[in-house]
Design an enzyme around this catalytic site. Structure first.
Site, PDB file in Angstrom:
ATOM      1  N   VAL A 193     -35.299-110.501  51.482  1.00 59.02           N
ATOM      2  CA  VAL A 193     -34.311-110.000  52.429  1.00 59.02           C
ATOM      3  C   VAL A 193     -34.117-108.513  52.174  1.00 59.02           C
ATOM      4  O   VAL A 193     -33.882-108.090  51.038  1.00 59.02           O
ATOM      5  CB  VAL A 193     -32.969-110.749  52.289  1.00 59.02           C
ATOM      6  CG1 VAL A 193     -31.970-110.231  53.311  1.00 59.02           C
ATOM      7  CG2 VAL A 193     -33.178-112.243  52.453  1.00 59.02           C
ATOM      8  N   LYS A 194     -34.223-107.732  53.232  1.00 54.67           N
ATOM      9  CA  LYS A 194     -34.111-106.276  53.101  1.00 54.67           C
ATOM     10  C   LYS A 194     -32.648-105.857  53.197  1.00 54.67           C
ATOM     11  O   LYS A 194     -31.950-106.187  54.165  1.00 54.67           O
ATOM     12  CB  LYS A 194     -34.923-105.574  54.181  1.00 54.67           C
ATOM     13  CG  LYS A 194     -36.424-105.801  54.047  1.00 54.67           C
ATOM     14  CD  LYS A 194     -37.209-105.234  55.219  1.00 54.67           C
ATOM     15  CE  LYS A 194     -37.358-103.738  55.112  1.00 54.67           C
ATOM     16  NZ  LYS A 194     -38.310-103.231  56.159  1.00 54.67           N
ATOM     17  N   VAL A 195     -32.187-105.109  52.192  1.00 57.42           N
ATOM     18  CA  VAL A 195     -30.819-104.611  52.132  1.00 57.42           C
ATOM     19  C   VAL A 195     -30.873-103.110  51.846  1.00 57.42           C
ATOM     20  O   VAL A 195     -31.577-102.693  50.926  1.00 57.42           O
ATOM     21  CB  VAL A 195     -30.003-105.331  51.026  1.00 57.42           C
ATOM     22  CG1 VAL A 195     -28.601-104.735  50.908  1.00 57.42           C
ATOM     23  CG2 VAL A 195     -29.931-106.824  51.301  1.00 57.42           C
TER      24      VAL A 195
END
Length: 951
Positions: free
Chosen positions: A139-141
């Site tokens: 998941v890209k944060v």
């Protein structure tokens, strides 16, 4: 072997910065894995937007999803994107397994709109992790101040994280420490740290683009040729130098204190080089790959860069070369007065905005795809605007998009309007799904109504409580086996008597609708009909014929329980009356006449999704309509003229209230014009916007030609096409969103009604005076002409007295209506029974004013309009010229339990209305009819026609 496939020999994994459905389904991704040693994939909104907007790859999938159930635009995108992510993850799963979880990942980005919010980022990342359900998801944060604590929490949850938007070495160190802290938290609660992976995505080329621009500015200012040369020598080198020094920090962070976690199987958080496509054509197209090769790193390349490196890339362990030179480059940059940290901060800020821009573009593409698939299920909207107005709307639309104003509206940010109490009145935004959750109660009530075998339903209400149900009754009628619905929203004795004459009180269901329970008209009308039913059925049985719709804890709830009402339905306190048609205030009467309320709500839901926070303004029908209306009002086009096909014509009266009461205040606002007679095109001035609600079933008659003539003449026309009357449910929500947006553009609170309250206070004062003295305070007419007494302000008395002497009523009206200038409107406010005969005669007068004076005209029947357009007349722009008509009650009706009669209440309401108009400095004239009302109205109408003909 090729350079791309040989990267792992140097410790670096090649990932692809691209993903699309056809790319997966046709086997292209699998071929890259097999032939080039591809070890991961990253995605972002911009990548998905190109695939969805520019290809037909998602058409069938969209149709299939919407065929199962309707979805919001964001929900639709997530379904499509997650399906691709799962497929890609499955293709890369063998890589994941073969590398022990070191590689084989596919990245999915949390909404960029959440970049500055920690908890929402955490919640969305957790949801993605659960719904994708693949161990090789990342998941890209973003590495924002809000993102870094989210990263720590999510790693602690055992979720793989791709940290994006890294430019600064200092911030990178914070990110690495957050990763380590997250692993420690996971280990402390017994989690398996070996199953967690993370990359820190350091953006490369954007740094050179920004720094090169600053260097060019410094070179232009420098006088010394050697200084110019030194500065020029830094161009194209800073991004790589910055990355090499970040890599040195990585080695320090993960080669020392990480030992304990490493002993438990933890992976180091690898540096990932992102944004490696070369922006400057003067540089090598593989610069940011060749110069950043080193152990335990990742390079995610766009397809063109990957192709270029495969073709002519050169391999060497470059990342650890010339670190001293990298330090010198950064020192020279600082000496030139350029702060890499300041550049990084600006790039993060720009990156958040660019990601949001890309998301807007993506969601706009999804919204358009949804519209295409739904076809006639979603009412279409087209705008034809003069160029100046079109430019203004486009500018406003872009401002709303770039500032996220629509999302802020949906998130209940009162600062979208005036920053006062607006947030507490926004429950209508989520009303449709909330009502769908509890629709079973309405379905049961509907069945009980059918079993009770009523002939009629009489709804007692005012304003928002009555206008929405009136539209439903007039548009749909009663279904077979259900009673017909009649509305009573007047205190006029003649109208009350006419309504009562239609009813068999023994076989009538009464719905008393009052949000607060304190509104005068519903209370006294309830008392009247409750008394009548009590006499017909017996007092103990009367309550069984009554249903209340009110807010919890209201005085109406107490009354209903005390009187033994059959049912009490509750509205939501956070929904104002004029926004309540999709609540119990509209749904209870709808259920009573046999409308399928579940289908009705699901139809409305289609427009809720189309107008949602995830749809950019330019693709959002409600926002677009609101921006047109607000921009037009600010430019002087504040007369919103409503045209509708005959089958849905009563919608205009509901929209009239919504627009007028919401926007007409503080000397600003929209003046809705409903039911105006159609006249030759040259009668319409440049202060108009036309909204045409058009049934596409061929029932519109001459209205299509009329609307086209308006458009051809350069008037702004918004056309809304409905495939059937059943689609009208959508329009309630479209207009609600549009009104809220228009109010924000105009700069007012779209949810209060201060001048309506002022009129109520005046009425209460005058009603109290009647109860004490038996009559209203006596007034002396300015003039008497036949059956018509003329009343005016003291300032106008002498002028109108002389006019009456010179030419009677027509001359008085000529003087009064002559005050209407370009941009004004004339409103006839008649406190008489609202019936077809009275309406017809006043429409003739209205038409004469429109044709001869070329000003907009309005017609309202009191006291009904007090809870509708009355707010705009008193609080909106001071451009109205008002003719109030009152009359003696031929047969008055007593109100049970009070010393007041309905005729006296109506007189008090008219006087209160006029008093507030006077206080607000409005131009008004009151004409009082003595004797026969029909004759008096005809006399007034004829005098108006004569007055404007002489002008």
């Amino acid at each position: 072997m090729n350079p791309l496939k040989s990267l792992p020999d140097h410790g670096q994994a090649a990932w692809l910065d691209f993903l699309a459905r056809g790319f997966i389904d046709k086997g292209d991704l699998a071929r890259l894995v097999a032939e080039d040693g591809l070890r991961g994939v990253t995605s972002n909104p911009s990548i998905f937007e190109k695939a969805i907007a520019d290809t037909d790859e998602y058409s069938q999938a969209t149709a299939d999803l919407l065929g199962q159930s309707d979805l919001s635009v964001m929900g639709l995108y997530e379904h499509l994107a997650m399906a691709d992510i799962r497929k890609a993850a499955d293709v890369l799963r063998p890589v994941y397994d073969a590398t022990g979880g070191a590689d084989g990942y596919v990245s999915l980005e949390v909404s960029p709109y959440l970049a500055l919010e920690t908890e929402p980022t955490v919640e969305e990342a957790r949801r993605f992790w659960k719904e994708v359900d693949r161990p090789n998801l990342m998941v890209k944060v973003p590495a924002t101040k809000a993102g870094i604590p989210a990263i720590r929490t999510l790693i602690g949850d055992g979720i793989n994280i791709n940290v994006t938007l890294l430019f600064s070495q200092e911030v990178y160190e914070e990110v690495a420490k957050a990763y380590i802290a997250g692993l420690e938290a996971l280990a402390a609660k017994g989690g398996d740290v070996s199953r967690v992976a993370s990359v820190a995505s350091f953006f490369i080329s954007r740094i050179d683009v920004a720094v090169d621009k600053l260097l060019d500015q410094a070179i232009a200012k420098a006088n010394d040729p050697d200084e110019k040369a030194r500065l020029a020598g830094l161009k194209g080198k800073v991004a790589i130098a910055n990355a090499k020094l970040a890599y040195r920090r990585y080695q320090r962070l993960f080669n020392g204190g990480f030992a304990q976690l490493k002993a438990k199987g933890a992976h180091a958080q690898r540096l990932l080089w992102a944004s490696t496509g070369t922006k400057n054509k003067a540089y090598s197209d593989v610069l940011y790959v060749e110069e950043l090769i080193g152990p335990n790193t990742v390079n995610t390349m766009p397809p063109a860069t990957m192709d270029a490196f495969r073709d002519h890339g050169r391999l060497r362990n470059s990342l650890e070369e010339n670190v001293g030179e990298a330090e010198a480059i950064m020192a020279a940059l600082a000496k030139a007065g350029i702060s890499i940290e300041a550049v990084a901060d600006e790039l993060v800020s720009d990156g958040v905005k660019l990601f949001a821009d890309a998301a807007d573009k993506l969601l706009g593409a999804v919204a358009r795809r949804r519209i295409t698939v739904l076809g006639a299920q979603l009412n279409t909207q087209t705008t034809a605007l003069p160029q100046t107005l079109a430019d203004g709307v486009a500018h406003a639309s872009e401002a709303w998009r770039s500032e996220g104003s629509l999302r802020r509206l949906w998130h209940r940010d009162a600062a979208v309007w005036t920053g006062k109490d607006e947030a507490k009145w926004l429950d209508w935004l989520t009303l449709v799904p909330e009502e769908l959750k509890r629709v079973d109660e309405l379905v049961a009530f509907q069945r009980e109504v059918a079993e009770a075998d009523f002939d009629h339903v009489l709804l007692i209400g005012m304003g928002g409580s009555s206008l929405g149900p009136e539209v439903l009754a007039e548009t749909f009628g009663a279904a077979d086996g259900y009673p017909a619905l009649t509305i009573i929203d007047s205190t006029d004795p003649e109208q009350i008597a006419a309504t009562e004459a239609k009813l068999d009180l023994r076989r009538t269901l009464f719905i008393v609708s009052s949000k607060s329970g304190s509104t005068l008209e519903p209370n006294i009308l309830k008392d009247y009909f409750f008394d009548k039913v009590g006499k017909a059925l017996g007092r103990d049985e009367a309550g069984s014929r009554f249903v209340a719709v009110t807010d919890p804890g209201s005085s109406m709830e107490k009354t209903a329980k005390a009187d033994g009402f059959w049912r009490v339905f509750y509205g939501l306190p956070g929904v104002g009356g004029r926004y309540s048609v999709l609540s119990r205030f509209g749904l209870v009467p709808a259920a009573a006449i046999g409308i399928n309320v579940e289908v009705f709500l699901k139809t409305a839901q289609e427009m809720v999704y189309a107008c949602g926070p995830d749809v950019p303004p330019a693709d959002n029908p409600g926002a677009t309509l609101g921006l047109v209306l607000g921009t037009a009002a600010n430019a002087g086009r504040d007369k919103v003229t409503l045209i509708a096909s005959p089958g849905i014509a009563t919608f205009g009266a509901w929209a009239e209230q919504l627009l007028a009461e919401s926007t007409g205040k503080q000397g600003k606002g929209l003046i809705p014009v409903d039911g105006e007679p159609e006249v030759p095109i040259d009668a319409y001035a440049g202060d108009r916007v036309f909204i045409y609600l058009r049934l596409t079933d061929g029932s519109s008659g001459t209205q299509d030609a009329f609307a086209e003539t308006l458009r051809a003449a350069g008037h702004p026309v918004v056309r809304i096409d409905l495939a059937s009357r059943d689609r009208l449910a959508e329009e309630f929500f479209r207009f609600e969103i549009a009104t809220a947006v228009a109010g924000a553009v105009i700069g007012i609170n779209a949810f209060d009604q201060p001048d309506v309250e002022a009129s109520k206070i005046k009425t209460r004062e005058l009603s109290a005076a009647i109860e004490q003295t038996g009559h209203l305070p006596q007034e002396t007419p300015t003039a008497i002409t036949g059956p018509i007494s003329v009343f005016s302000s003291e300032a106008d008395r002498e002028q109108f007295d002389l006019a009456a002497e010179a030419g009677g009523l027509a001359e008085v009206l000529r003087a009064h209506l002559g005050r209407a200038k370009a941009g004004d409107y004339v409103a006839i406010l008649a406190y008489v029974a609202r019936n077809p005969a009275h309406h017809e005669v006043l429409q003739k007068a209205r038409k004469a004013v429109l044709v001869e004076r070329r000003v907009a005209t309005c017609l309202g029947f009191g006291p009904r309009f007090l809870h509708s357009t009355g707010q705009a007349y008193k609080g909106g722009p001071n451009s109205g010229v008002f003719v109030q008509i009152t009359a003696d009650a031929a047969h008055d009706i007593a109100i049970p339990g009070r010393s007041l009669s309905f005729g006296q209440v109506e007189a008090a309401q008219a006087a209160g209305d006029l008093g507030v108009l006077a206080e607000r400095g409005r131009r008004y004239l009151r004409l009082h009819i003595s004797g026969d009302v029909a004759h008096g109205l005809a006399t007034i109408a004829e005098a108006i026609e004569q007055a404007v003909a002489r002008a």
